[in-house]
Scaffold this motif. Structure first.
Motif, PDB file in Angstrom:
ATOM      1  N   ILE A  92       0.839  -1.207   0.000  1.00 60.69           N
ATOM      2  CA  ILE A  92       0.000   0.000   0.000  1.00 60.69           C
ATOM      3  C   ILE A  92       0.867   1.248   0.000  1.00 60.69           C
ATOM      4  N   ASN A  93       1.950   1.227   0.769  1.00 57.21           N
ATOM      5  CA  ASN A  93       2.845   2.391   0.814  1.00 57.21           C
ATOM      6  C   ASN A  93       3.502   2.652  -0.538  1.00 57.21           C
ATOM      7  N   LYS A  94       3.753   1.601  -1.322  1.00 59.89           N
ATOM      8  CA  LYS A  94       4.327   1.792  -2.653  1.00 59.89           C
ATOM      9  C   LYS A  94       3.319   2.433  -3.596  1.00 59.89           C
ATOM     10  N   LEU A  95       2.033   2.207  -3.349  1.00 62.30           N
ATOM     11  CA  LEU A  95       0.997   2.758  -4.208  1.00 62.30           C
ATOM     12  C   LEU A  95       0.661   4.206  -3.891  1.00 62.30           C
ATOM     13  N   LYS A  96       1.072   4.672  -2.714  1.00 62.36           N
ATOM     14  CA  LYS A  96       0.758   6.042  -2.322  1.00 62.36           C
ATOM     15  C   LYS A  96       1.415   7.031  -3.260  1.00 62.36           C
ATOM     16  N   ILE A  97       0.682   8.080  -3.568  1.00 58.75           N
ATOM     17  CA  ILE A  97       1.199   9.136  -4.429  1.00 58.75           C
ATOM     18  C   ILE A  97       1.848  10.182  -3.535  1.00 58.75           C
ATOM     19  N   THR A  98       3.080  10.502  -3.829  1.00 61.51           N
ATOM     20  CA  THR A  98       3.777  11.520  -3.044  1.00 61.51           C
ATOM     21  C   THR A  98       3.713  12.848  -3.771  1.00 61.51           C
ATOM     22  N   ASP A  99       3.551  13.906  -3.022  1.00 64.21           N
ATOM     23  CA  ASP A  99       3.469  15.238  -3.589  1.00 64.21           C
ATOM     24  C   ASP A  99       4.837  15.851  -3.832  1.00 64.21           C
TER      25      ASP A  99
END
Length: 126
Positions: A92-99
């Motif tokens: 899930i953390n790999k799928l998170k979009i970072t700003d």
């Protein structure tokens, strides 16, 4: 009558609603993880062990009067659930979009500003 207004404001706050949604989703996620561990992973891992011990179910393992099968199964299940949760959270953390833009895409000014920001954060923590 003011306590009714206070309660309404509290109950309708975004945090309470978000927490409620999180609890419901957490319960559903818990049942998915438990099913994955109990119905798929545990039988695959424990089938050779129970076959070698000559028992059909791990709960029936015993040493004399000591029935250690249930405790062993619960311990194994705990570690498998923890590992599956670890893998799920990692995915899930790999799928998170970072700003934040990646460092390689930054101009020299942006890199300098990023370094200054990081130094200010470090100074604020000390």
């Amino acid at each position: 009558m003011s306590w009714i207004k206070e309660f309404k404001a509290f109950a309708i706050k975004g945090n309470v609603i978000e927490l409620s949604v999180a609890v419901v989703i957490g319960a559903a996620f818990s049942s998915i993880i438990n099913s994955l561990v109990e119905d798929i992973i545990t039988p695959l891992i424990l089938a050779p062990a129970t076959h070698a011990a000559g028992v059909a179910d791990i709960d029936k393992l015993s040493w004399g009067a000591v029935k250690y099968g249930k405790s062993l199964a619960a311990t194994i299940q705990f570690f498998m659930i923890a590992f599956v949760l670890f893998l799920a959270i990692k995915g899930i953390n790999k799928l998170k979009i970072t700003d934040e833009p990646k460092d390689e895409n930054l101009s020299s000014t942006d890199k300098l500003l990023t370094e200054i920001r990081d130094q200010l954060k470090k100074q604020g923590k000390n």
